[in-house]
Scaffold this motif. Structure first.
Motif, PDB file in Angstrom:
ATOM      1  N   GLU A  89       3.472   3.158   7.862  1.00  0.00           N
ATOM      2  CA  GLU A  89       2.299   4.044   7.819  1.00  0.00           C
ATOM      3  C   GLU A  89       1.485   3.890   9.104  1.00  0.00           C
ATOM      4  N   HIS A  94       1.737   5.532  -0.556  1.00  0.00           N
ATOM      5  CA  HIS A  94       1.557   6.985  -0.664  1.00  0.00           C
ATOM      6  C   HIS A  94       2.867   7.533  -1.211  1.00  0.00           C
ATOM      7  N   HIS A 151       0.862  -1.193   0.000  1.00  0.00           N
ATOM      8  CA  HIS A 151       0.000   0.000   0.000  1.00  0.00           C
ATOM      9  C   HIS A 151       0.897   1.241   0.000  1.00  0.00           C
ATOM     10  N   THR A 187      -3.018   4.528  -2.432  1.00  0.00           N
ATOM     11  CA  THR A 187      -3.986   5.239  -1.595  1.00  0.00           C
ATOM     12  C   THR A 187      -4.946   6.088  -2.424  1.00  0.00           C
ATOM     13  N   ARG A 200      -2.319  -6.254   8.182  1.00  0.00           N
ATOM     14  CA  ARG A 200      -1.534  -5.194   7.547  1.00  0.00           C
ATOM     15  C   ARG A 200      -0.565  -4.631   8.581  1.00  0.00           C
TER      16      ARG A 200
HETATM   17 ZN    ZN Z   1      -2.699   4.750   3.445  1.00  0.00          ZN
END
Ligand code: ZN
Ligand code: KMH
Length: 302
Positions: free
Chosen positions: A256, A48, A46, A82, A252
């Motif tokens: 982050e 960003h 995942h 994201t 997860r």
């Molecule tokens: Zn995120």
């Protein structure tokens, strides 16, 4: 029991450079940490992006495009971009990189809310950059906007347009009902990859009874139509993901969500957290899903 999908959330938009020297900032750091996390066992990455100069979260597709191809070339892991973006970004800004990259998966946040971190990182007093200030004060006026219309628009533009499927981010029990509403109206299709989130200030607290209640509610609302995953912020990351594994869920980890590896010990990389949860799950005789198995479980386009 189905194999456990490990997702890794590599840098996010809530932690800031002053909170940890190990938070990946530049495209090269994001790519290197993503690849190492995939090698350690993460099936889903995942992502960003951050401004390489000062670490500020950025929605700029040009920055995403500096690390996405590198990660794709070196791993088979599922790329998950994201759509939550970062503090103060508009929905159009949040969609810019996903629309360009057309990934297999994107996050989709299931309700509007206040949003902040509540742990020790939020109490840092000395920070390098002025932009970090509101992230370190728990009382910003920021509203994380995800109206029903926004949610539908994101599905319409990414899901229906490009075959992207979603990690549905549910920070509280009402978000599960929002997702059920979208399922009833056929806006979204099963299997629903439902990320139940604990310990974000503004969402449900990291208490075991809340974990059970979120799971029971999702079981009631979605039955076999969903794939359950858990993340928890800060020090609750490892205990909550371990409980999820025991209860048949997916997990997860990543910087982050938590900057820590254990009590008083900062994680030096995302891969360290992946390796730790993998070790715990394997000690419990649980098997880890490969990217190919994750694609099959989640009906991804591949
Ligand atoms: Zn995120
Ligand atoms: N920061 C996480 C708690 C998003 O990127 O859309 C949830 C998240 C949101 O990953």
């Amino acid at each position: 029991m189905s194999k456990v999908i490990i997702s890794v959330a590599v840098t996010g938009a809530i932690h800031t450079p002053s909170m940890s020297d190990y938070l990946p900032i530049t495209p090269q750091e994001i790519a290197e940490q993503s690849i190492a996390a995939a090698e350690a066992g993460a099936a889903i990455i995942h992502l960003h992006a951050r401004d390489p100069q000062d670490g500020r979260p950025t929605p700029d597709p040009k920055v995403f495009m500096q690390f996405l191809p590198v990660i794709k070339q070196s791993t088979d892991a599922v790329i998950n971009i994201t759509t939550g973006g970062g503090l103060g970004m508009s929905v159009d800004e949040r969609l810019a990189a996903p629309l360009q990259a057309k990934p297999e998966m994107c996050s989709l946040n299931m309700g509007s809310m206040n949003f902040n971190i509540s742990g020790s990182a939020a109490r840092i007093k000395n920070f390098k950059y002025e932009w970090e200030r509101p992230y370190l004060e728990g009382t910003t006026g920021f509203i994380f906007r995800n109206t029903f219309k926004d949610i539908e628009q994101i599905v319409e533009r990414l899901g229906k347009g490009h075959g992207t499927r979603f990690e549905f981010e549910c920070y509280d029990v009402g978000h599960l009902y929002n997702l059920a509403h979208m399922l009833d109206r056929k806006v979204v299709e099963p299997p629903l990859f439902t990320q139940t989130i604990f310990g974000i200030l503004g969402g449900v607290g990291a208490e075991t009874r809340n974990l059970m209640f979120m799971k029971e509610t999702a079981d009631r609302l979605f039955g076999k139509d969903y794939v359950w995953s858990v993340l928890a912020a800060g020090r609750n990351q490892m205990p909550f993901t371990t409980m999820a594994g025991i209860l048949g869920g997916n997990v997860r980890v990543g910087l982050e969500d938590s900057l820590w590896l254990g009590k008083g010990v900062q994680a030096k990389s995302n891969a360290e957290q992946v390796a730790k949860i993998r070790r715990i799950l394997e000690e419990l005789s649980l098997e880890i899903a490969t990217p190919a198995e994750a694609r099959q479980i989640l009906a991804l386009k591949g």
